[in-house]
Scaffold this active site. Structure first.
Site, PDB file in Angstrom:
ATOM      1  N   GLU A  87      -8.957  32.238  46.056  1.00  0.00           N
ATOM      2  CA  GLU A  87      -8.526  31.919  47.416  1.00  0.00           C
ATOM      3  C   GLU A  87      -8.291  30.421  47.507  1.00  0.00           C
ATOM      4  O   GLU A  87      -9.224  29.635  47.381  1.00  0.00           O
ATOM      5  CB  GLU A  87      -9.587  32.357  48.426  1.00  0.00           C
ATOM      6  N   ASP A 114     -15.940  27.888  59.734  1.00  0.00           N
ATOM      7  CA  ASP A 114     -16.613  27.325  58.574  1.00  0.00           C
ATOM      8  C   ASP A 114     -17.817  26.468  58.925  1.00  0.00           C
ATOM      9  O   ASP A 114     -17.833  25.773  59.930  1.00  0.00           O
ATOM     10  CB  ASP A 114     -15.621  26.487  57.765  1.00  0.00           C
TER      11      ASP A 114
END
Lengths: 258, 399
Positions: free
Chosen positions: A48, A59
């Protein structure tokens, strides 16, 4: 019908698939391509490629930090596409682009998808693109340019929605282990396996990878009991932040997981 | 032309709910229940009661005689600065705390920039005895110290945010991350008409009490419910949304939003999103944003911490694109001048944010018979330090 390297990877009974997330342009601007090559060389199955964003909502601190530094290094969508233009001359495993919507919209949705297709990208993970908005203005381009849209499920996802997401998924499902942002301190083995079991028993048509909170051999192994494999992000970003050559750091990290 | 939100949460092309799957259950729960709750008899009664007896509504609509003389046009001031806690922000937090309780939530989180929304949230949490966590960027914690102390005194936990540029945008990110990590028991009280659907609609609904009152107050004082124009400052845009709302369909009424030009819209230090931004997605909604060519969000600048936001609510993007409202921008210098003028002519010290609306009076052609309503969204107590810094400089005084 979208078919590419992702379908091939999940064909048959392949187990213990290791997918690794890294932040493009981190730790150094030009580390993007060597990181991909190193991950393939040392046995990772799927990569990724994180496109940094100024406001990475889903995040935790580790990926916030790497995104911030990558942007300071001068990374941009254009720059990433330039870095990746010859990547298929050296790398064969599936590649996914992961990032937030705004840089994609800013580049132009169709232009972005087209560029991904030219480079040889196989799919995208856009955490702030929910299913209804995907259907509304993204789906036709993903199909046209042969890109899988990888959708997330969480412990809070209802059974009805799990089926909707399963129906809409074409590559695999990203199974978030816990309701948290990335890099949470808890690890997978701490959770009740009830959620993994429950989803396992649903006999979804798509294969699953478990992500969030996978950081070492033990947590990877445990996740693999309930899915085709697992995704590691923050732990890898932390590993490449250490001293040493990039290749050594990648080798050491992958060996510690598998 | 409709200016109301549609079922998918869009105002024209703006709005929506671009949420990570991790926030889906919370947002879905709100989307499915907010209209039922806020239209229920119990909600309406409690909301009306608290606005009247706790907030102190209706806020006066005051005919500013000396300002009117100065501008040779009729100037009315909507006095949101007289509300409990000193700004319009409390209208929204009162509404949301009742909603949160109806949903059975046990914990409240909020973001704040200048601290006004943080104080308004901490206040209603004290009122209802609920635990409260307020996220605030380190830069704002330092420049708005009195509000930090107020929040703590009210029982809130203030979390200093060190991510990103350490201001309002980053505090909002951190509050959303908190919500992702606490999906079951927490309600997030967003302070402006921004964020995923249904927040822009919900916040606008709670703030629309401002224009609801304006209509009957204008009727009493001028013999007509409709003014010539309504002027309000815009950061995220909640006070403007509330001041415009009940006039949206009366297209004869001119609606004017005033953004923070900072040091000027052609400098890098500005927060005038509509003037210099373009559409994109931030904080889960599609709207105008200040961003780089690469789609990275840029850091805004304004003398007022409350307008220091790189986005704008989706309703305003829609009103801007359809031309229903006009948007101007006022520079720091114009704003200080306008604040000092109001103080001297009317004895009202406005918040720096509200002074942006006042600064627009110098930019608009007004006729003597026009009825101009300016929304004074908050009082200037929190800005005294800034005001005193510039007060003695003649440059900021109107001769």
């Amino acid at each position: 019908m979208i078919t590419n390297r992702i379908n091939k990877l999940f064909q048959g009974d392949k187990k213990n698939i290791l997918s690794v997330y890294f932040t493009a342009g981190y730790p150094k601007l030009d580390d993007t391509v060597p990181t991909i090559q190193g991950l393939e060389k040392h046995g990772v199955d799927l990569i990724e490629i994180g496109i940094p964003f100024s406001d990475p909502l889903a995040d935790g601190p580790v990926i916030q930090g790497s995104s911030h530094i990558a942007l300071q290094n001068g990374i941009s969508v254009k720059c990433i596409f330039e870095q990746l233009k010859d990547i298929r001359k050296s790398v064969r495993i599936p590649l996914i682009v992961m990032g937030y919507l705004n840089p994609v919209i800013s580049y132009g949705i169709e232009a972005f998808c087209k560029k991904c297709n030219e480079i040889g990208i196989d799919g995208m993970i856009l955490p702030d693109l929910p299913l209804n908005e995907y259907n509304r203005s993204f789906k036709s381009f993903f199909e046209k340019y042969n890109l899988h849209n990888v959708l997330l499920i969480t412990p809070e996802t209802s059974e009805k929605r799990l089926h909707e997401i399963d129906d809409a998924s074409t590559g695999f499902i990203y199974m978030v282990s816990t309701s948290s942002t990335t890099g949470a301190k808890k690890n997978v083995s701490d959770y009740s396996t009830e959620y993994f079991q429950r989803v396992n028993n649903m006999k979804l048509k798509n294969r699953r990878l478990i992500g969030f909170g996978i950081s070492n051999h033990k947590t990877f192994d445990n996740a693999c009991k309930y899915a085709q494999g697992a995704i590691i992000g923050s732990a890898f970003v932390k590993a490449v932040s250490q001293e040493g050559t990039l290749d050594e750091k990648i080798e050491k990290f992958v060996k510690s997981i598998k | 032309m409709s200016y109301k939100v549609n079922k998918e949460g869009y105002y024209g092309e703006f709005g929506g709910a671009f949420i990570p799957e991790l926030m889906y259950p919370n947002i879905k729960e709100l989307q499915d229940n907010y209209l039922r709750i806020i239209n229920s008899k119990e909600f309406k009664e409690e909301f009306a009661h608290l606005l009247k007896d706790y907030v102190g509504r209706p806020s006066p609509l005051y005919y500013a005689e000396r300002m009117s003389e100065h501008y040779n046009s009729k100037i009315y001031l909507k006095r949101e600065d007289l509300n409990h806690t000193g700004a319009h922000k409390i209208n929204n937090t009162v509404g949301q705390i009742i909603l949160a309780r109806a949903l059975g939530k046990k914990r409240i989180i909020a973001e704040t920039g200048a601290g006004q929304h943080g104080v308004a949230t901490a206040t209603v949490c004290a009122l209802k005895g609920m635990p409260c966590v307020v996220y605030m960027g380190r830069v704002d914690v330092e420049r708005q110290a009195p509000n930090v102390k107020k929040m703590r005194m009210l029982g809130a936990k203030v979390v200093t945010v060190d991510s990103g540029n350490k201001t309002l945008k980053d505090a909002t990110n951190e509050a959303m991350r908190d919500w992702i990590n606490h999906p079951e028991d927490t309600h997030y009280i967003i302070g402006s008409a921004v964020g995923p659907h249904p927040y822009p609609d919900m916040v606008t609904h709670f703030q629309s009490v401002i224009s609801e009152e304006m209509r009957w107050q204008l009727m009493e004082q001028t013999g007509s419910e409709l003014p010539t124009r309504v002027i309000a400052c815009v950061g995220g845009g909640s006070n403007a949304a509330g001041a415009f709302y009940h006039f949206l369909d009366d297209t004869k009424v001119e609606l004017i939003g005033v953004e923070a030009a900072g040091k000027g819209i052609h400098t890098k230090q500005s927060a005038a999103t509509l003037a210099i931004g373009r559409p994109g997605v931030l904080h889960s909604a599609r709207s105008y944003l200040m961003q780089t060519d690469d789609g990275q969000i840029t850091e805004p600048y304004s003398i007022s911490a409350g307008l220091d936001y790189p986005g704008i609510g989706p309703l305003h993007s829609h009103l801007y694109e359809t031309g229903r409202a006009k948007y101007l921008a006022a520079t720091d210098t114009e704003v200080l001048k306008a604040a000092f003028l109001l103080t001297r002519l009317e004895g009202i010290i406005p918040a720096l944010e509200s002074a942006h609306a006042l600064a627009a009076l110098d930019k608009i052609k007004m006729n003597p018979d026009d009825v101009n309503v300016v929304n004074i969204s908050g009082r200037g107590d929190k800005d005294m330090e800034t005001y005193l810094k510039y007060f003695d400089d003649e440059k900021y005084q109107t001769k």
